[in-house]
Design an enzyme around this catalytic site. Sequence first.
Site, mmCIF file in Angstrom:
data_model
loop_
_atom_site.group_PDB
_atom_site.id
_atom_site.type_symbol
_atom_site.label_atom_id
_atom_site.label_comp_id
_atom_site.label_asym_id
_atom_site.label_seq_id
_atom_site.Cartn_x
_atom_site.Cartn_y
_atom_site.Cartn_z
ATOM 1 N N LEU A 46 0.855 -1.180 0.000
ATOM 2 C CA LEU A 46 0.000 0.000 0.000
ATOM 3 C C LEU A 46 0.893 1.233 0.000
ATOM 4 O O LEU A 46 1.919 1.260 0.693
ATOM 5 C CB LEU A 46 -0.900 0.035 1.242
ATOM 6 C CG LEU A 46 -2.183 -0.791 1.222
ATOM 7 C CD1 LEU A 46 -2.863 -0.717 2.593
ATOM 8 C CD2 LEU A 46 -3.143 -0.317 0.149
ATOM 9 N N ASP A 47 0.512 2.267 -0.754
ATOM 10 C CA ASP A 47 1.248 3.526 -0.718
ATOM 11 C C ASP A 47 1.266 4.079 0.706
ATOM 12 O O ASP A 47 0.345 3.810 1.489
ATOM 13 C CB ASP A 47 0.592 4.551 -1.646
ATOM 14 C CG ASP A 47 0.788 4.229 -3.119
ATOM 15 O OD1 ASP A 47 1.728 3.484 -3.442
ATOM 16 O OD2 ASP A 47 -0.010 4.725 -3.946
ATOM 17 N N PRO A 48 2.304 4.852 1.054
ATOM 18 C CA PRO A 48 2.380 5.383 2.423
ATOM 19 C C PRO A 48 1.130 6.116 2.887
ATOM 20 O O PRO A 48 0.737 5.987 4.056
ATOM 21 C CB PRO A 48 3.581 6.339 2.343
ATOM 22 C CG PRO A 48 4.457 5.733 1.295
ATOM 23 C CD PRO A 48 3.506 5.176 0.263
ATOM 24 N N ALA A 50 -1.946 5.591 1.841
ATOM 25 C CA ALA A 50 -3.134 4.736 1.778
ATOM 26 C C ALA A 50 -3.358 4.047 3.115
ATOM 27 O O ALA A 50 -2.428 3.829 3.896
ATOM 28 C CB ALA A 50 -2.975 3.704 0.676
#
Length: 302
Positions: A46-48, A50
Site C-alpha cells: 500500500l502507498d504510504p 493509503a
Amino acid sequence: MARKRRGRDISGWLVVDKPAGITSTAVVNKVRWALDAKKAGHAGTLDPDATGVLAVALGEATKTVPYITDALKAYEFSVRLGQATNTDDAEGEIIQTSDLRPSDDDIKEALHRFVGEIDQVPPKFSAVKVDGERAYKLARDGEDVTLSARPLWVEELTLLDRPDADHAVLQMICGKGGYVRSIARDLGNLLGCYGHVAWLRRTWSGPFEAKDGISLEQIDRLARTPDLDTYVQPIAVGLTELPELTCTPEAAARLRNGNPAMVVASGVEYGDECWVSLNGEPVAVGQYKAGEVHPTRVFVTP
C-alpha cells in the site's frame, strides 16, 4: 557466513489496518519486532498515504503470499476532479487544472471503460523498474520516465458518493497489480477535467477485511505479550482460494519430503492446484494427478 536471524518460529497471518503516513515495509518491521518473529512479509504494497488491509505473513505463511497477492481486492477512494498531479495523488505537484466538472451520469458512463480486462500504465512515481532502477527514483531525479501498459482485471468500478463537484468517491474490485492512482488519472483524462487520488483505503484483500484488522496502536500496546499472538490467524487462511484435500500421516511425511503421495480427493480434476491438510494443518500445495498430489510447496510446522 551469514548471521542467523533471531526470533520465534511463529507462523500465520496478522491483518493490520494500516494508517496513513507509514510505508508497508515499516509496518512489516513493526509486526516482526512486536511478535519477535523470525520471518515476515506482506501480501501487496500500500502507498504510504493509503490505509486499510495490509496482510502480514509470518513464518511458513510467507509461502502462501502469492495466493493472497493474486486474489481480488477492493478499494474505496476519492478522486479530486479538476487537477492532475505529477504523482497522481494528493502528495504531488499540481501540473494541470480544469474548470470543467462532469455530472454524476458522465462519471458513471465513463466508468464502464475501466471494467473488465484493461491496459493500465503505472504512475511515474511507482516501484516499477526501468532498466534496473525504480521509476520513482528516476522521476525524482527529473528524468522523463516512460512506462509500458500492463493488463489489469477490474471486476467492478462504481460511483459510491459525490460529496461535492470537485470529488467523486469510487469503489474498485480488481486483480493483481492494479494502481488506483492510474484509474483516477485516466478517468480524469477521459472526462476532460483531469484527476488524482485524494485518499485511498483497501477495504479487503482476498479473505482479509479491514474491519478485522489490528491497529498499530494495539500492536504497540500488546507487543511482546501472548495477547498479541491471539490476533494471528492460521496459515490455512491464506489458502482459501484453493481446494483443500486431506491425507494420512504417512502421506503427509512423503509430501513434506517433496514426494508425491495419495490423498483423499473430491471436486478436483487432473492438474488442478490444491492444498493438502492433516488434522486441519497445511502439509503442502501441489498439483492433483490421478489420486496423488505432486507438491510444489511444503509446510514445516511444529
